[in-house]
Design a protein around this motif. Structure first.
Motif, PDB file in Angstrom:
ATOM      1  N   ARG A 117     -22.802   6.488 -56.523  1.00  0.00           N
ATOM      2  CA  ARG A 117     -22.566   7.445 -57.604  1.00  0.00           C
ATOM      3  C   ARG A 117     -21.895   8.690 -57.030  1.00  0.00           C
ATOM      4  O   ARG A 117     -22.436   9.329 -56.133  1.00  0.00           O
ATOM      5  N   ASP A 118     -20.736   9.034 -57.566  1.00  0.00           N
ATOM      6  CA  ASP A 118     -20.007  10.230 -57.156  1.00  0.00           C
ATOM      7  C   ASP A 118     -19.831  11.146 -58.364  1.00  0.00           C
ATOM      8  O   ASP A 118     -19.534  10.675 -59.474  1.00  0.00           O
ATOM      9  N   TYR A 119     -19.956  12.450 -58.131  1.00  0.00           N
ATOM     10  CA  TYR A 119     -19.881  13.443 -59.202  1.00  0.00           C
ATOM     11  C   TYR A 119     -18.804  14.473 -58.871  1.00  0.00           C
ATOM     12  O   TYR A 119     -18.722  14.955 -57.734  1.00  0.00           O
ATOM     13  N   TYR A 120     -18.014  14.836 -59.892  1.00  0.00           N
ATOM     14  CA  TYR A 120     -16.888  15.733 -59.736  1.00  0.00           C
ATOM     15  C   TYR A 120     -17.002  16.859 -60.759  1.00  0.00           C
ATOM     16  O   TYR A 120     -17.246  16.600 -61.942  1.00  0.00           O
ATOM     17  N   PHE A 121     -16.819  18.082 -60.309  1.00  0.00           N
ATOM     18  CA  PHE A 121     -16.781  19.189 -61.266  1.00  0.00           C
ATOM     19  C   PHE A 121     -15.472  19.199 -62.051  1.00  0.00           C
ATOM     20  O   PHE A 121     -15.439  19.647 -63.197  1.00  0.00           O
ATOM     21  N   VAL A 122     -14.401  18.678 -61.426  1.00  0.00           N
ATOM     22  CA  VAL A 122     -13.095  18.597 -62.070  1.00  0.00           C
ATOM     23  C   VAL A 122     -12.465  17.265 -61.697  1.00  0.00           C
ATOM     24  O   VAL A 122     -12.418  16.911 -60.511  1.00  0.00           O
ATOM     25  N   THR A 162     -10.115  15.804 -58.260  1.00  0.00           N
ATOM     26  CA  THR A 162     -10.454  16.412 -56.989  1.00  0.00           C
ATOM     27  C   THR A 162     -11.352  15.464 -56.193  1.00  0.00           C
ATOM     28  O   THR A 162     -11.753  14.403 -56.672  1.00  0.00           O
ATOM     29  N   ALA A 163     -11.665  15.849 -54.965  1.00  0.00           N
ATOM     30  CA  ALA A 163     -12.618  15.079 -54.170  1.00  0.00           C
ATOM     31  C   ALA A 163     -14.015  15.227 -54.778  1.00  0.00           C
ATOM     32  O   ALA A 163     -14.323  16.250 -55.403  1.00  0.00           O
ATOM     33  N   PRO A 164     -14.875  14.234 -54.608  1.00  0.00           N
ATOM     34  CA  PRO A 164     -16.229  14.351 -55.177  1.00  0.00           C
ATOM     35  C   PRO A 164     -16.980  15.534 -54.578  1.00  0.00           C
ATOM     36  O   PRO A 164     -16.908  15.795 -53.374  1.00  0.00           O
ATOM     37  N   ASP A 165     -17.688  16.265 -55.431  1.00  0.00           N
ATOM     38  CA  ASP A 165     -18.440  17.428 -54.974  1.00  0.00           C
ATOM     39  C   ASP A 165     -19.801  17.042 -54.404  1.00  0.00           C
ATOM     40  O   ASP A 165     -20.318  17.732 -53.537  1.00  0.00           O
ATOM     41  N   TYR A 166     -20.386  15.984 -54.920  1.00  0.00           N
ATOM     42  CA  TYR A 166     -21.622  15.469 -54.354  1.00  0.00           C
ATOM     43  C   TYR A 166     -21.777  14.020 -54.793  1.00  0.00           C
ATOM     44  O   TYR A 166     -21.104  13.562 -55.732  1.00  0.00           O
ATOM     45  N   GLY A 167     -22.648  13.298 -54.109  1.00  0.00           N
ATOM     46  CA  GLY A 167     -22.817  11.888 -54.450  1.00  0.00           C
ATOM     47  C   GLY A 167     -24.019  11.261 -53.782  1.00  0.00           C
ATOM     48  O   GLY A 167     -24.590  11.819 -52.834  1.00  0.00           O
ATOM     49  N   TYR A 168     -24.395  10.102 -54.306  1.00  0.00           N
ATOM     50  CA  TYR A 168     -25.546   9.356 -53.811  1.00  0.00           C
ATOM     51  C   TYR A 168     -25.159   7.893 -53.659  1.00  0.00           C
ATOM     52  O   TYR A 168     -24.374   7.358 -54.439  1.00  0.00           O
ATOM     53  N   SER A 169     -25.749   7.242 -52.696  1.00  0.00           N
ATOM     54  CA  SER A 169     -25.658   5.781 -52.624  1.00  0.00           C
ATOM     55  C   SER A 169     -27.033   5.238 -52.281  1.00  0.00           C
ATOM     56  O   SER A 169     -27.737   5.766 -51.408  1.00  0.00           O
TER      57      SER A 169
END
Length: 619
Positions: free
Chosen positions: A294-299, A302-309
């Motif tokens: 799971r990757d999360y992006y503010f915009v 862009t590159a992912p701002d935070y993520g989990y695997s």
């Protein structure tokens, strides 16, 4: 506000013959898998199970698995906005993290989640052929997380010969839902492969928002079975989801934002099946693998701002010994290694654990019509040590399956998640597993040569050492205990072959029993006391099929202190299909027919009236 009259609900439960989903789906000769981990006739099972079979899933035409589950007894759900947004299932008032979820026999609960829960938001119906919902604690067979119950989803098995199926549907908010699959068998080899694609412009996930939150989802599945001999076979299964969601920021009150979430979910199963002594000793050894990224992006862009695997690698062995036709012994060993990785906000984290488990379950029929089951399981966790669970159930029919009396006792446990154990700021390595004890008593009555079935179940579950965030220590602790009790009723009627009527009702009283003054005795959040679902389908003589579903849910609260109310609601939907020649079909449906304004999570949006039309081809 929707107010349920208790008299009306009880009248429905006692006067309308309801059973799960189709008039044939709960007959005594139906086969279930979830109760014991092997195929078993329903009239040998003492636990409460609802089946959503292929015919039901096709008739309902829901795009989202959650919408199907919401029509079954004992289920409460919440969704945080548009299709694809986080969606959670509670069984019999348990925490949403206490529902164990299987896809083709593989555990898919996410080890990278705060509580190892499963997000149903990305699980669409495109590739799903059958759903079994077992209600009540059942950790003897399935281990951790089976406190509220189990949702087991299965894709279709390969067809004899050759078969192909394809469909497409288009409608509200530029939504497209398409799927196709092919399958066949030749000699010792059988296989199936399918894919499903969904996209929509969606709605605003924030109730106050105006910007639509779009969603895309691709799901693929494959099965291959090879007979390597008369008693030896290879079984391979795979499932994959790729999802892309626009969502509204949840830091504070939900509001329009440019946030994006992307998911890749991988599910794999590789097993060998060996039968010995004329099938009286069967063996299954398998390796299963699940990974959520799971990757999360503010915009977007862009590159992912935070993520989990999160990854869960498991080895399973199961043996079944049948010393006599009236007795079975099921035993097994499992090794499981969950792990998770996190990045973002200037830090990274990686954690893992090892769990070794052994279990044994006996099933005997000492008398005609009586089936008894009992078992024990022990799990050894590399962090907190061991947990032992017991379970037993009985099913008795005095009249060859027309009447079934059921009793069930089950213990459940849930291991602390890796996040709860090891998070740098809030983790607590001294956490103990959550524990539950669940009691059921029920009766199933078939009438009119199987054209009507009444099923009633009463249940009680006590849960202790439940994990929650402790605001005094600012870490997770075993500070909660809860109690849930209630009644479930399912009825079904098939007065003529062309008409199928099903309904369900459940009353759930789920409350905090922690002893903390602010919460003790309060109703648990997002768990309405009353819910009713009624469906009817009719096949006309000239080929047209029509149907409707009505679901009513009582008031609830969005918070533990019961200060934020959620009004009850009623949703109606209609559907129709018409064949064009032997291989084609035209379909249509309208959801939320009366454009009800409602919410399942405070400040999050829901769909209004929405219409869809489609086509289907089969060969």
């Amino acid at each position: 506000m929707l107010k349920f009259a208790s008299i009306s609900l009880i009248a429905l439960a006692t006067a309308t013959p309801v059973f799960a989903e189709t008039a044939d789906s709960e007959r005594g000769d139906d086969i279930v898998v979830t109760a014991s981990g092997i195929e078993q006739p329903r009239d040998e099972v003492g636990q409460a199970i609802t089946i959503l079979d292929a015919e039901t899933i096709e008739r309902r035409r829901s795009a989202d698995v959650v919408d199907l589950l919401a029509t079954t007894p004992g289920v409460r759900f919440s969704r945080s906005g548009s299709t694809g947004s986080v969606a959670s299932i509670s069984l019999r008032g348990a925490e949403t993290t206490q529902t164990l979820v299987l896809i083709d026999g593989v555990k898919v609960n996410d080890p990278s989640g705060i509580g190892d829960g499963y997000d149903f938001g990305h699980l669409l119906t495109g590739n799903i052929d059958r759903i079994e919902v077992l209600r009540g604690s059942n950790s003897v067979v399935h281990g951790s997380q089976a406190i509220g119950g189990i949702v087991s989803l299965m894709t279709a098995t390969p067809a004899d010969g050759f078969a192909a199926d394809a469909s497409a549907e288009y409608g509200y908010s530029d939504s497209l839902n398409a799927k196709a699959d092919v399958s066949g068998t030749t000699g010792a080899i059988s296989g199936r492969i399918g894919g499903a694609y969904f996209r929509t412009d969606g709605i605003s996930s924030a109730a106050v928002g105006t910007e639509k939150d779009g969603y895309k989802n691709f799901a693929g599945n494959a099965r291959l079975k090879v007979a390597l001999g008369d008693a030896l076979s290879l079984d391979l299964r795979g499932y994959y989801i790729n999802a892309d969601l626009d969502y509204d920021s949840f830091f504070g009150a939900p509001a329009d934002s440019a946030d994006v979430a992307k998911l890749d979910q991988y599910v794999g199963y590789a097993g060998l099946n060996l039968g010995l002594f004329d099938g009286n000793f069967t063996n299954r050894a398998a390796v299963t693998w699940m990974r959520n990224e799971r990757d999360y992006y503010f915009v977007r862009g862009t590159a992912p701002d935070y993520g989990y695997s999160g990854t869960n690698l498991r080895f399973e062995y199961q043996g079944v010994v049948t010393p006599a036709s009236q007795a079975k012994l099921i035993f097994g060993y499992e090794h499981e290694r969950p792990d998770y990785d996190f990045f973002g906000f200037g830090s990274t984290d990686s954690q893992r654990a090892n769990i070794d488990s052994v279990y044994a379950l006996g099933i005997v029929q000492p008398l005609a019509g009586l089936s008894l089951s009992g078992g024990v399981r022990h799990d050894d966790h590399s962090q907190f040590g061991g947990a032992t669970t017991l379970g037993a159930n009985a099913n008795y029919s005095p009249n060859a399956g027309a009447t079934n009396f059921r009793l069930s006792y089950g213990e459940g446990f849930k291991a602390p998640s890796l996040y709860q154990l090891y998070d740098a700021s809030s983790g607590n390595t001294a956490l103990r597993p959550e524990r539950s004890k669940s009691y059921d008593i029920g009766i199933d009555q078939s009438l009119a040569d199987g054209r009507a079935l009444i099923s009633l179940t009463a249940f009680l579950r006590n849960t202790v050492d439940q994990i929650n965030y402790d605001n005094t220590t600012f870490t997770y602790g075993n500070i909660d205990r809860t109690r849930a009790k209630g009644v479930e009723a399912t009825l079904g009627l098939k007065p003529v072959d062309a008409l199928n009527v099903t309904a369900s009702y459940s009353y759930i009283d789920a409350r905090d029993r922690s002893g903390r003054p602010a919460f003790d005795g309060k109703r648990l959040p997002r768990r309405a006391e009353h819910a009713v679902s009624l469906s009817a389908d009719y096949d006309w003589s000239f080929g047209l099929s029509t149907g409707a579903t009505l679901t009513m849910v009582d008031d609830s609260f969005d918070d533990f202190a019961n200060n934020v109310p959620l009004d009850g609601y009623a949703l109606a939907g209609i559907r129709a299909s018409f064949p064009v020649g032997p291989n084609f079909e035209i379909t249509g449906r309208v959801d939320n027919l009366f454009d009800a304004d409602y919410a399942t999570a405070f400040n999050y949006g829901t769909y209004g009236r929405a219409a869809y039309g489609g086509v289907r081809a089969r060969f």
